[in-house]
Design a protein around this motif. Structure first.
Motif, short mmCIF file in Angstrom:
data_model
loop_
_atom_site.label_atom_id
_atom_site.label_comp_id
_atom_site.label_asym_id
_atom_site.label_seq_id
_atom_site.Cartn_x
_atom_site.Cartn_y
_atom_site.Cartn_z
N PRO A 251 -1.51 1.27 -4.21
CA PRO A 251 -2.97 1.32 -4.10
C PRO A 251 -3.56 2.50 -4.88
CG PRO A 251 -1.95 1.93 -2.01
CD PRO A 251 -0.84 1.54 -2.93
N LYS A 252 -4.65 2.21 -5.59
CA LYS A 252 -5.26 3.29 -6.39
C LYS A 252 -5.89 4.33 -5.47
CE LYS A 252 -6.27 0.07 -10.07
NZ LYS A 252 -6.12 -1.14 -9.22
N HIS A 253 -6.35 3.88 -4.31
CA HIS A 253 -6.99 4.78 -3.36
C HIS A 253 -6.38 4.59 -1.97
CE1 HIS A 253 -9.92 3.62 -6.45
NE2 HIS A 253 -10.25 4.89 -6.44
N LEU B 208 -12.28 -5.90 -6.48
CA LEU B 208 -11.61 -4.90 -5.66
C LEU B 208 -11.03 -5.53 -4.40
CD1 LEU B 208 -14.17 -1.93 -5.70
CD2 LEU B 208 -12.00 -2.05 -6.96
N GLN C 6 0.14 6.19 -2.18
CA GLN C 6 -0.52 5.88 -3.46
C GLN C 6 0.51 5.47 -4.52
OE1 GLN C 6 -2.86 9.33 -4.50
NE2 GLN C 6 -4.50 8.03 -5.29
N GLN D 280 -8.06 8.42 -7.54
CA GLN D 280 -7.34 8.67 -8.79
C GLN D 280 -7.62 10.08 -9.28
OE1 GLN D 280 -8.64 4.96 -10.48
NE2 GLN D 280 -6.52 4.43 -10.91
N ASP E 132 -6.45 -2.24 -4.11
CA ASP E 132 -7.08 -1.06 -4.69
C ASP E 132 -7.27 0.04 -3.64
OD1 ASP E 132 -7.98 -2.16 -7.45
OD2 ASP E 132 -8.55 -3.70 -6.02
#
Ligand code: AMP
Length: 305
Positions: free
Chosen positions: A197-199, A142, A193, A214, A167
């Motif tokens: 970036p996933k978060h 991560l 997002q 997500q 991430d």
């Protein structure tokens, strides 16, 4: 330990003025606050640069906390300095001066062993330096990053390249609005997002934090403090606590863990702002952290009628 975090960012001497007092050349820097905070949860490898004038006692403080500082380079010249002030709205820092000094020629060199770190936190520094770190690490589980208004203004393209590769993005509310070019924070979170970036975690100072995951959307209040002395480093402390907790959990990104991470980050930041520099963090215990986490749980819980 397998859950080490590599943290790269600024190690600084900060001069800060708030309505309640001032300090000159106190220990600060994005990597300093983030490392100290994360070290309550997991083992930390700090990479940064200081000048020959950096007080030895600060090095001792980091070492005593168990932070690995083999990657903290000492360069010829003066340590990075930042001067800022706050008015009664402590959510907004006014930068009075930024002296790059040894940062002007800094090229992060990640020690061989650190390149294998599973967790990488790019604390706030020039996004080109953040990219150079990403090019050196091998296969992190991560990656997280933080940033500030300066880079959004002068290096938006490099910053977009960074956030494409992470991430987790930590960002202040004002910066999120500025970067995503919208006044709605909910929209800003979703726009950011969509850039990679996933978060995305939007930090709102005394108004808490928002997590866009997500499958998660979570809002936490700030810890209700009556006396905030100096907000400097709150964001970095939050991010260090959040990501330190996620690393401690082996990189679990379940809804449960991420919500807890927000609350741990919130609790950590609430201590930083109680005193100047790292003064409050220096005496902090895990019991005190847990106690604030418990209060935050009670504060935000309700039963639906
Ligand atoms: P925050 O958590 O947002 O309050 O971050 C405060 C810290 O950011 C201070 O300790 C400063 O030394 C550091 N800082 C301010 N400007 C910069 C910059 N341009 N690059 C890296 N670090 C900075």
């Amino acid at each position: 330990m397998a859950n080490e975090i590599l943290i790269v960012g600024s190690v600084a001497l900060d001069s800060v003025k708030t309505p309640f007092g001032e300090v000159k050349e106190a220990l600060g820097g994005s990597a300093t606050y983030a490392s100290y905070s994360a070290s309550f949860f997991t083992s930390v490898r700090l990479v940064g640069v200081i000048g020959e004038d950096f007080p030895k006692e600060h090095i001792g403080l980091l070492k005593d906390k168990g932070i690995h500082i083999e990657g903290l380079q000492v360069a010829k010249g003066k340590t990075f300095r930042w001067a800022g002030s706050y008015e009664y709205d402590l959510n907004e820092a006014h930068t009075l001066a930024t002296e790059l000094n040894v940062f002007e020629t800094f090229k992060p060199k990640i020690p061989a062993e650190y390149k294998k770190s599973d967790f990488v936190f790019l604390a706030n520094i020039d996004p080109d330096l953040q990219l150079s770190v990403l090019d050196q690490v091998e296969k992190p589980k991560l990656v997280a990053c933080d940033t500030m208004n300066l880079w959004i203004r002068i290096k938006p393209d490099a910053l977009k390249k960074v956030i494409k590769r992470v991430d987790f993005l930590f960002i202040n509310e004002g910066e999120a609005r500025q970067f995503a070019n919208t006044s709605s924070l909910v929209k800003a979170g979703r726009i950011l997002q969509s850039w990679g970036p996933k978060h995305v975690v939007i930090k709102k100072g005394e108004h808490g934090a928002l997590l866009f995951g997500q499958n998660t959307f979570f809002a936490a209040p700030a810890f209700p403090l009556e006396d905030v002395y100096d907000p400097t480093g709150a964001g970095d402390t939050f991010a260090g606590g959040f990501f330190g907790y996620v690393a401690q959990q082996g990189g679990d990104i379940s809804d449960v863990t991420l919500r807890r991470a927000v609350v741990f980050g919130t609790a950590m930041a609430s201590f930083t702002v109680e005193k100047f520099s790292l003064e409050r963090l220096k005496t902090l215990t895990m019991e005190q952290i847990s106690s604030r986490v418990r209060i935050l749980k009670e504060l935000s819980h309700f039963d639906q009628p």
